[in-house]
Design an enzyme around this catalytic site. Structure first.
Site, short mmCIF file in Angstrom:
data_model
loop_
_atom_site.label_atom_id
_atom_site.label_comp_id
_atom_site.label_asym_id
_atom_site.label_seq_id
_atom_site.Cartn_x
_atom_site.Cartn_y
_atom_site.Cartn_z
N SER A 229 57.20 29.63 58.77
CA SER A 229 57.44 28.21 58.51
C SER A 229 58.43 28.08 57.36
CB SER A 229 56.13 27.51 58.14
OG SER A 229 55.96 27.53 56.73
N LYS A 230 58.91 26.86 57.15
CA LYS A 230 59.95 26.71 56.13
C LYS A 230 59.42 26.93 54.72
CE LYS A 230 60.08 21.67 55.50
NZ LYS A 230 59.35 21.06 56.62
N ARG A 231 58.10 27.02 54.60
CA ARG A 231 57.54 27.31 53.29
C ARG A 231 57.46 28.82 53.00
NH1 ARG A 231 55.20 23.11 55.30
NH2 ARG A 231 53.77 24.42 56.49
N SER A 235 62.62 32.19 54.54
CA SER A 235 62.79 31.46 55.80
C SER A 235 64.01 30.52 55.79
CB SER A 235 61.54 30.65 56.13
OG SER A 235 61.42 29.60 55.21
#
Ligand code: GLU
Length: 460
Positions: A229-231, A235
């Site tokens: 995920s973008k967290r 990423s």
């Protein structure tokens, strides 16, 4: 130019996720491999999210990765505009076509796409009411990666909302038709939309493109389970830009997320990747992000750079940290970097690893200090080295002369080798216990600096 036309169709969100970057890269690679056309189409129908800044992040990331587009924002092309927000007329025209063919109806202000098939009603558990369903012929999706995927749609779906805006499925398909896209290479998360898309292609009398749905990218196992995920660290492309990764290395590593050349090559020139790349070799199973591999690929690229190029990348890292002025001698910079390049795994680590070449104000590693201070009286040893090296005049200050001076020092103290003085000297001049080769390091640091730092320790 071949007939191949592929597109990367991002909705700018303000981040450039590694998964999007891979989609962009695979489309670009396929276009370059086939001598086709790479189109960049901005799916910016969600006005609230799609700001100017969000677009800039994306375009900057694309340029940084070297993914140039043949048609799209800033370069134009025959099938523009390339922003969906500017294609309202085209969508209206296409809506009219469907309407004329009797494939639409209005309900509660929204326009629905009417599936072809026998209608019946059924109780929908989820909605808790009777709904109208359609028995359609199953859609066979010919996917270049997943093989034939059979899906059926059983409910009409909205193509224009009640506020008059077209939906994703509609604009996506209309644009792929209008832009003559031959291959749709995109993330696996869109596979579930594809039967809707195929229904729309058919309704327009258009042949669906060749689909290729790319496997998911899973988290580095050390960061947990599931989809990246973008967290998750690593990423976002912005992160690699900020951390001074080499764009070519990031591109190479991303190419390996779900693809390989069919042998064990990993570090490849972009020309080799383009030559070897083909959709049929993309793997079906999920790809796994590996932070260490990304760093490793980057290190291999860094090591292979000619020192002039290495310096070109390193200079801004050092100026940013205030370690060197903008006009710092290129010659001296390259001498320092030639010593460090083989050993520093990232440009990010450069200031810490070799900052002492440029300033007296470097951090002292406490562990290194303790190690050195255990092995005899540091002030006394530093004094001995200082005296020995003072005997080397500036015009003779070279690794060879320094070696000779150390050897004499050893002899004078009844030692066979001078290694006893090395760790302390390294610590005295760098604050560290490891680094570049010892004697060349002293040579490049220069007489004044070496003697000054030894002097400081001998008086401590
Ligand atoms: N705008 C869509 C996305 O960002 C594009 C999907 C597609 O490539 O068809 O996922």
């Amino acid at each position: 130019m071949s007939e191949v036309r592929v597109r990367f169709a991002p909705s700018p969100t303000g981040f450039f996720h590694i998964g999007s970057a891979r989609t962009a890269l695979f489309n670009w690679l396929y276009a370059r491999h086939t001598n086709g056309t790479f189109v960049l189409r901005i799916e910016d129908t969600d006005a609230a999210r799609n700001t100017e800044e969000a677009l800039e992040v994306l375009l900057k990331g694309m340029r940084w990765l070297g993914l140039d587009w043949d048609e799209g924002p800033e370069v134009g092309g025959d099938y523009g505009p390339y922003f969906q927000s500017q294609r309202g007329d085209i969508y209206q025209e296409h809506l009219e076509k469907l309407r004329a063919a009797g494939r639409t109806y209005e309900q509660d202000g929204a326009v629905f796409f009417k599936l072809d098939g026998e209608r019946y009603t059924e109780f929908d558990e989820y909605l808790g009411k009777e709904v109208e369903k359609v028995r359609t012929a199953p859609v066979e999706i010919d996917d270049a990666i997943r093989g034939t995927v059979v899906r059926s749609e059983d409910r009409d779906f909205v193509i224009f909302r009640s506020d008059g805006s077209p939906t994703f499925h509609f604009v996506n398909v209309v644009d792929d038709i209008a832009m003559k896209i031959t291959h749709v290479i995109r993330g696996e998360d869109h596979l579930s939309n594809t039967s809707k898309h195929v229904e729309l292609f058919k309704a327009f009398g258009a042949r669906p493109p060749q689909f290729a749905h790319l496997p998911l990218i899973l988290k580095d196992p050390r960061m947990g389970k599931g989809k990246m995920s973008k967290r998750d660290r690593g990423s976002l492309i912005e992160e690699y830009q900020d951390r001074h990764y080499l764009p070519a290395a990031v591109r190479n590593a991303i190419a390996l997320l779900g693809w390989n050349p069919g042998d064990n090559r990993e570090i490849m020139e972009i020309g080799e990747i383009i030559a070897a790349f083909d959709i049929k070799d993309i793997q079906k199973g999920a790809a796994r992000f590996d932070e260490d591999k990304m760093a490793h690929v980057n290190f291999q690229y860094l090591k292979a750079l000619p020192v002039e190029t290495y310096a070109w990348f390193a200079r801004p890292v050092l100026t940013e940290k205030g370690l060197i002025p903008e006009n710092y001698s290129e010659d001296h910079l390259q001498r320092v970097l030639a010593l460090c390049q083989e050993k520093i795994t990232s440009l990010e680590a450069l200031p810490e690893f070799c900052g002492y070449f440029f300033t007296d104000d470097y951090t002292v590693d406490e562990k290194a200090r303790n190690k050195v201070f255990k092995k005899g009286d540091p002030a006394e040893l530093a004094g001995q080295v200082k005296e020995a090296l003072e005997g080397v005049p500036v015009e003779n200050w070279s690794a060879e002369s320094l070696e000779a001076a150390f050897n004499s020092l050893a002899v004078a103290h009844g030692q066979e080798k001078p290694f006893k003085w090395w760790p302390l000297t390294r610590f005295a001049v760098s604050g560290l216990s490891s680094g570049p080769d010892f004697l060349p390091m002293l040579e490049v640091l220069g007489r004044k600096t070496v003697l000054r730092r030894l002097g400081k320790l001998s008086q401590a």
